[in-house]
Design a protein around this motif. Structure first.
Motif, mmCIF file in Angstrom:
data_model
loop_
_atom_site.group_PDB
_atom_site.id
_atom_site.type_symbol
_atom_site.label_atom_id
_atom_site.label_comp_id
_atom_site.label_asym_id
_atom_site.label_seq_id
_atom_site.Cartn_x
_atom_site.Cartn_y
_atom_site.Cartn_z
ATOM 1 N N GLU A 1 6.062 -37.421 -12.459
ATOM 2 C CA GLU A 1 5.084 -37.245 -11.374
ATOM 3 C C GLU A 1 4.406 -35.872 -11.459
ATOM 4 O OE1 GLU A 1 7.050 -38.045 -7.646
ATOM 5 O OE2 GLU A 1 5.391 -37.084 -6.610
ATOM 6 N N LEU A 2 5.222 -34.835 -11.663
ATOM 7 C CA LEU A 2 4.648 -33.481 -11.721
ATOM 8 C C LEU A 2 3.827 -33.302 -12.994
ATOM 9 C CD1 LEU A 2 7.584 -31.271 -10.322
ATOM 10 C CD2 LEU A 2 5.703 -32.350 -9.089
ATOM 11 N N VAL B 1 -1.299 -35.013 -2.468
ATOM 12 C CA VAL B 1 0.096 -35.022 -2.905
ATOM 13 C C VAL B 1 0.889 -35.947 -1.986
ATOM 14 C CG1 VAL B 1 0.053 -32.769 -4.046
ATOM 15 C CG2 VAL B 1 0.628 -32.912 -1.621
ATOM 16 N N LYS B 2 2.068 -36.335 -2.456
ATOM 17 C CA LYS B 2 2.878 -37.307 -1.728
ATOM 18 C C LYS B 2 3.219 -36.781 -0.323
ATOM 19 C CE LYS B 2 6.804 -40.073 -3.217
ATOM 20 N NZ LYS B 2 7.733 -40.168 -4.365
ATOM 21 N N LEU C 1 0.518 -34.630 -12.487
ATOM 22 C CA LEU C 1 -0.319 -33.724 -11.678
ATOM 23 C C LEU C 1 -0.896 -32.590 -12.526
ATOM 24 C CD1 LEU C 1 1.666 -33.218 -8.334
ATOM 25 C CD2 LEU C 1 -0.376 -34.596 -8.684
ATOM 26 N N LEU D 1 -7.645 -31.520 -7.272
ATOM 27 C CA LEU D 1 -6.466 -31.368 -6.404
ATOM 28 C C LEU D 1 -6.345 -32.681 -5.632
ATOM 29 C CD1 LEU D 1 -4.367 -29.337 -5.539
ATOM 30 C CD2 LEU D 1 -6.061 -28.159 -4.181
ATOM 31 N N VAL D 2 -5.436 -33.530 -6.087
ATOM 32 C CA VAL D 2 -5.340 -34.866 -5.486
ATOM 33 C C VAL D 2 -4.361 -34.838 -4.310
ATOM 34 C CG1 VAL D 2 -5.892 -36.019 -7.660
ATOM 35 C CG2 VAL D 2 -3.488 -35.651 -7.047
ATOM 36 N N GLN E 1 5.308 -28.810 -1.561
ATOM 37 C CA GLN E 1 3.864 -29.023 -1.450
ATOM 38 C C GLN E 1 3.102 -27.848 -2.037
ATOM 39 O OE1 GLN E 1 1.769 -29.266 2.228
ATOM 40 N NE2 GLN E 1 0.612 -31.048 1.576
ATOM 41 N N ASN F 1 8.504 -28.966 -6.843
ATOM 42 C CA ASN F 1 8.086 -30.220 -6.204
ATOM 43 C C ASN F 1 7.743 -30.029 -4.734
ATOM 44 O OD1 ASN F 1 10.817 -29.693 -5.660
ATOM 45 N ND2 ASN F 1 11.135 -31.781 -4.988
ATOM 46 N N GLN G 1 -1.538 -28.074 -9.794
ATOM 47 C CA GLN G 1 -2.884 -28.630 -9.958
ATOM 48 C C GLN G 1 -3.953 -27.541 -10.019
ATOM 49 O OE1 GLN G 1 -3.598 -32.467 -7.704
ATOM 50 N NE2 GLN G 1 -1.881 -31.640 -6.562
ATOM 51 N N ARG H 1 3.370 -28.282 -5.866
ATOM 52 C CA ARG H 1 2.481 -29.333 -6.391
ATOM 53 C C ARG H 1 1.033 -28.850 -6.393
ATOM 54 N NH1 ARG H 1 5.034 -34.795 -5.840
ATOM 55 N NH2 ARG H 1 7.164 -34.360 -5.219
ATOM 56 N N SER H 2 0.670 -28.073 -5.377
ATOM 57 C CA SER H 2 -0.690 -27.528 -5.339
ATOM 58 C C SER H 2 -0.879 -26.504 -6.453
ATOM 59 C CB SER H 2 -0.960 -26.856 -3.985
ATOM 60 O OG SER H 2 -0.792 -27.772 -2.932
#
Ligand SMILES: NC(=O)c1ccc[n+]([C@@H]2O[C@H](COP(=O)([O-])OP(=O)(O)OC[C@H]3O[C@@H](n4cnc5c(N)ncnc54)[C@H](OP(=O)(O)O)[C@@H]3O)[C@@H](O)[C@H]2O)c1
Length: 365
Positions: A210-211, A328-329, A214, A325-326, A178, A176, A185, A181-182
């Motif tokens: 959430e993940l 991320v939070k 993604l 690639l949106v 950054q 989780n 994706q 998360r990248s």
């Protein structure tokens, strides 16, 4: 002739605020905010910038603590009597004005630093054009402000170590983060299956959802990663296909247990040490599985692989433009570029204090 500037300019100068330190230590103890005057009309190849947003990355904190190998030189500057350096390595800036020898930038353009140790934690800066990389405004400001470190690292780690093909599996801890998360994706875009290890928490289901949204194929907890029994479930998921790559930013038992999931000839890439514990790999895995263990440092690749920063950013930006690639939070800590030293200081301290609660950005208006 230098061109015009924004409302931040006061008469012929701008009062820039910088977050600097003169000795290494904990950021809440050694950082201070001071202001200094910048000419509102840059000369020659100079570019006057206002910060749009800058993140707090773990390496920024390590730099201030004095435990990161790449650090800006402490110099007498900004009207200080002792040598100081400015915090922060990443950020997005808007051009307020350019000198008469600047050819590739104009007022209003977005830029990011083209190298590390830029000192991004500040409201304004005067920079040489050659130290800047222009960013097209095709992605969000938050994405542009954080593109050079985390998504770029994820992209390089997924493409530089193993020749992964669609359908292949990789595993990572800090799922989780950054970077994590990248990687989820980018991995999905490359057709890869991923297993992301996260720490257990009260709202685990929310995080897993959430993940998964993604693009994570599977998300598991550290406890599941540690369980021998659970290894069988993973083998069922992969249908016996070897996991070729493991990305480690945690170390300790978490990493050891993750390496056990690698298949024959797999590669462990270590890029962070969030648990502060060493990486331990059982001898048997080295001998009988022929595991390779390597380190990764995106900053070193700027020199080691010429053009890698620009090419990686281009590739990652394209994925962002295409919606692969949106955003991320991230948590925004807003402050005006014209705010007082105290207000700027408080915005950074708040972001630093919350830096273990998700990616923090200081956003200037
Ligand atoms: N080598 C390179 O070139 C390079 C480039 C970019 C980033 N990095 C490194 O990559 C790591 C992640 O960076 P980021 O900016 O993506 O981080 P981030 O978004 O701030 O997230 C930090 C992550 O670390 C996890 N974590 C913290 N302490 C932990 C512990 N004791 N045990 C297990 N997990 C722990 C957090 O999990 P929780 O949510 O459970 O707290 C979270 O997943 C950092 O170590 C950073 O220095 C290295």
């Amino acid at each position: 002739m230098s061109r015009s500037f924004s409302s931040s300019a006061v008469a012929n100068s701008i009062r820039a605020k910088v977050m600097l330190y003169s000795q290494y230590g904990q950021p809440d103890q050694v950082l201070r905010c001071v202001s200094h005057e910048l000419p509102s009309s840059p000369k020659g190849k100079e570019v006057l910038l206002q910060t749009i947003a800058c993140p707090i990355n773990p390496s920024d904190i390590n730099q201030i603590q004095g435990v990161y190998p790449s650090r800006p030189e402490l110099k007498v500057q900004y009207g200080q009597s002792e040598p100081v350096a400015v915090g922060g390595n990443e950020g997005l800036f808007k051009v307020l004005a350019v000198g008469d020898q600047v050819s590739g930038l104009k007022e209003g353009d977005w830029v990011i630093p083209s190298n590390v140790n830029f000192g991004t934690w500040r409201s304004h800066v005067l920079s040489e054009e050659s130290a800047l990389m222009k960013m097209e405004k095709t992605i969000s400001a938050n994405q542009a402000a954080t593109i050079a470190v985390n998504p770029s690292s994820a992209y390089q780690m997924l493409t530089l170590f193993e020749e992964l093909k669609p359908g292949d599996w990789f595993i990572q801890n800090g799922g989780n983060s950054q970077v994590g998360r990248s990687a989820i994706q980018i991995g999905k875009k490359l057709g890869l299956n991923s297993i992301s290890i996260v720490r257990n928490r009260d709202n685990l289901k929310e995080l897993v959802d959430e993940l998964t949204a993604l693009g994570a194929t599977k998300v598991i907890t550290e406890e599941e990663n540690a369980s021998k029994e659970f290894g069988k479930t993973i083998a069922e998921w992969t249908n016996g296909k070897p996991i070729k790559l493991a990305l480690n930013c945690v170390g300790g038992d978490n990493c050891t247990n993750m390496v056990r999931k690698l298949g024959q000839d797999g590669t462990l890439v270590t890029y962070g040490g969030m648990s502060m514990k060493p990486v331990t790999i059982p001898t048997t895995l080295f001998i009988f599985k022929n595991i390779t263990a390597k380190g990764f440092w995106v900053s070193a690749n700027i020199k080691r692989i010429p053009g890698s920063r620009e090419n990686t950013i281009k590739a990652v930006q394209k994925m962002m433009e295409d919606g692969d690639l949106v955003d991320v939070k991230m948590y925004e800590n807003p402050v005006s570029a014209d705010a007082s030293e105290e207000e700027v200081y408080q915005a950074f301290q708040k972001a630093l204090a919350n830096s273990n609660k998700g990616k923090q950005l200081v956003v200037f208006s």
